[in-house]
Design an enzyme around this catalytic site. Structure first.
Site, PDB file in Angstrom:
ATOM      1  N   HIS A 113       4.445  -3.600 -15.496  1.00 30.62           N
ATOM      2  CA  HIS A 113       3.748  -2.302 -15.503  1.00 30.62           C
ATOM      3  C   HIS A 113       2.660  -2.302 -16.580  1.00 30.62           C
ATOM      4  O   HIS A 113       1.536  -1.862 -16.364  1.00 30.62           O
ATOM      5  CB  HIS A 113       4.716  -1.160 -15.843  1.00 30.62           C
ATOM      6  CG  HIS A 113       5.766  -0.883 -14.823  1.00 30.62           C
ATOM      7  ND1 HIS A 113       7.102  -0.833 -15.130  1.00 30.62           N
ATOM      8  CD2 HIS A 113       5.683  -0.601 -13.506  1.00 30.62           C
ATOM      9  CE1 HIS A 113       7.802  -0.537 -14.047  1.00 30.62           C
ATOM     10  NE2 HIS A 113       6.962  -0.394 -13.038  1.00 30.62           N
ATOM     11  N   LYS A 173      15.879   9.682  -6.585  1.00 32.01           N
ATOM     12  CA  LYS A 173      16.392   8.380  -7.030  1.00 32.01           C
ATOM     13  C   LYS A 173      17.367   8.523  -8.202  1.00 32.01           C
ATOM     14  O   LYS A 173      17.185   9.372  -9.061  1.00 32.01           O
ATOM     15  CB  LYS A 173      15.228   7.506  -7.519  1.00 32.01           C
ATOM     16  CG  LYS A 173      14.362   6.960  -6.432  1.00 32.01           C
ATOM     17  CD  LYS A 173      13.342   6.013  -7.052  1.00 32.01           C
ATOM     18  CE  LYS A 173      12.313   5.591  -6.043  1.00 32.01           C
ATOM     19  NZ  LYS A 173      11.259   4.768  -6.621  1.00 32.01           N
ATOM     20  N   ARG A 219       3.048  -7.196  -6.093  1.00 28.87           N
ATOM     21  CA  ARG A 219       3.673  -8.476  -6.446  1.00 28.87           C
ATOM     22  C   ARG A 219       3.803  -9.425  -5.269  1.00 28.87           C
ATOM     23  O   ARG A 219       3.927 -10.634  -5.460  1.00 28.87           O
ATOM     24  CB  ARG A 219       5.094  -8.227  -6.996  1.00 28.87           C
ATOM     25  CG  ARG A 219       5.134  -7.537  -8.320  1.00 28.87           C
ATOM     26  CD  ARG A 219       6.510  -6.976  -8.585  1.00 28.87           C
ATOM     27  NE  ARG A 219       6.842  -5.978  -7.573  1.00 28.87           N
ATOM     28  CZ  ARG A 219       7.846  -5.134  -7.656  1.00 28.87           C
ATOM     29  NH1 ARG A 219       8.648  -5.162  -8.692  1.00 28.87           N
ATOM     30  NH2 ARG A 219       8.064  -4.249  -6.694  1.00 28.87           N
ATOM     31  N   SER A 249      11.912  -3.051 -12.301  1.00 27.04           N
ATOM     32  CA  SER A 249      12.822  -2.312 -13.191  1.00 27.04           C
ATOM     33  C   SER A 249      14.266  -2.485 -12.720  1.00 27.04           C
ATOM     34  O   SER A 249      15.176  -2.658 -13.528  1.00 27.04           O
ATOM     35  CB  SER A 249      12.463  -0.825 -13.202  1.00 27.04           C
ATOM     36  OG  SER A 249      11.149  -0.648 -13.664  1.00 27.04           O
TER      37      SER A 249
HETATM   38  O1  PNS Z   1       7.755   2.881  -9.556  1.00 25.35           O
HETATM   39  P1  PNS Z   1       7.917   3.300  -8.130  1.00 25.35           P
HETATM   40  O2  PNS Z   1       9.353   3.703  -7.867  1.00 25.35           O
HETATM   41  O3  PNS Z   1       7.413   2.271  -7.161  1.00 25.35           O
HETATM   42  O4  PNS Z   1       7.009   4.612  -7.961  1.00 25.35           O
HETATM   43  C1  PNS Z   1       6.943   5.248  -6.724  1.00 25.35           C
HETATM   44  C2  PNS Z   1       6.074   6.513  -6.799  1.00 25.35           C
HETATM   45  C3  PNS Z   1       6.653   7.512  -7.778  1.00 25.35           C
HETATM   46  C4  PNS Z   1       4.677   6.119  -7.241  1.00 25.35           C
HETATM   47  C5  PNS Z   1       6.058   7.045  -5.344  1.00 25.35           C
HETATM   48  O5  PNS Z   1       7.374   7.243  -4.928  1.00 25.35           O
HETATM   49  C6  PNS Z   1       5.268   8.329  -5.193  1.00 25.35           C
HETATM   50  O6  PNS Z   1       4.049   8.273  -5.106  1.00 25.35           O
HETATM   51  N1  PNS Z   1       5.982   9.462  -5.181  1.00 25.35           N
HETATM   52  C7  PNS Z   1       5.381  10.763  -5.094  1.00 25.35           C
HETATM   53  C8  PNS Z   1       5.722  11.476  -3.796  1.00 25.35           C
HETATM   54  C9  PNS Z   1       4.598  11.324  -2.798  1.00 25.35           C
HETATM   55  O7  PNS Z   1       3.448  11.598  -3.058  1.00 25.35           O
HETATM   56  N2  PNS Z   1       4.984  10.855  -1.588  1.00 25.35           N
HETATM   57  C10 PNS Z   1       4.065  10.575  -0.528  1.00 25.35           C
HETATM   58  C11 PNS Z   1       3.542   9.150  -0.606  1.00 25.35           C
HETATM   59  S1  PNS Z   1       2.370   8.795   0.661  1.00 25.35           S
END
Ligand code: PNS
Length: 158
Positions: A17, A41, A90, A127
């Site tokens: 990150h 989560k 990744r 993570s």
């Molecule tokens: O570190 P992560 O778990 O990959 O992060 C995921 C995150 C928080 C970036 C993703 O789940 C997200 O964008 N959540 C917000 C909800 C949202 O906007 N959902 C629609 C996505 S198109």
């Protein structure tokens, strides 16, 4: 003034990150690192501790700030005037998943997503894996900022 958002769960922040955030900070005038909160989560670290860790580690970056967001990421981006979302990728699997979200986010508000290929030395990092390895007694110190590593050991009672 170009502003980007680096979103994530950051449970916890890894060196992968950190690499992506640092690279984003060279590409945009301002970067907001946005930790998602109140999602379904299961988290090891509380929202407040994830933010504290991010602030500690990112304190030396002049153009990087840390915030939380709840709900749609695109709403947060619009409210903050961000022109782009920055994501590290990744693997092809990551890309498939991220591509769909990027297209949806663009369709919703026009915000673009910039993908940064993860550095080769970080492609094995997530993570979740770091937490699993640490729980099972593996040394995860090479994968985390030192302050995050200390907090992880405390949180896992190690
Ligand atoms: O570190 P992560 O778990 O990959 O992060 C995921 C995150 C928080 C970036 C993703 O789940 C997200 O964008 N959540 C917000 C909800 C949202 O906007 N959902 C629609 C996505 S198109």
């Amino acid at each position: 003034m170009s502003r980007a958002v680096c979103p994530g769960t950051f449970d916890p922040l890894t060196n992968g990150h950190l690499d992506v955030i640092g690279r984003a900070a060279t590409m945009f005038d301002e970067v907001i690192v946005a930790a998602g909160v109140n999602e379904s989560k299961n988290r090891l670290f509380e929202d407040s501790e994830r933010v504290e860790m991010l602030r500690e580690v990112l304190a030396s970056y002049d153009n990087v700030s840390v915030d939380t967001f709840d709900g749609l990421l695109v709403d947060f981006c619009r409210a903050r005037g961000a022109v782009a979302i920055v994501k590290g990728v990744r693997s092809p699997g990551d890309y498939e998943y991220e591509l769909q979200m990027a297209r949806m986010n663009r369709r919703l508000t026009g915000v673009e997503t910039v993908f940064l290929p993860a550095a080769p030395e970080h492609t094995h990092l997530s993570s979740s894996l770091v937490k699993e390895v640490a729980r099972l007694g593996g040394d995860v110190s090479p994968f985390l900022p030192a302050s995050v590593h200390r907090r992880l050991l405390v949180r896992l009672g190690l």
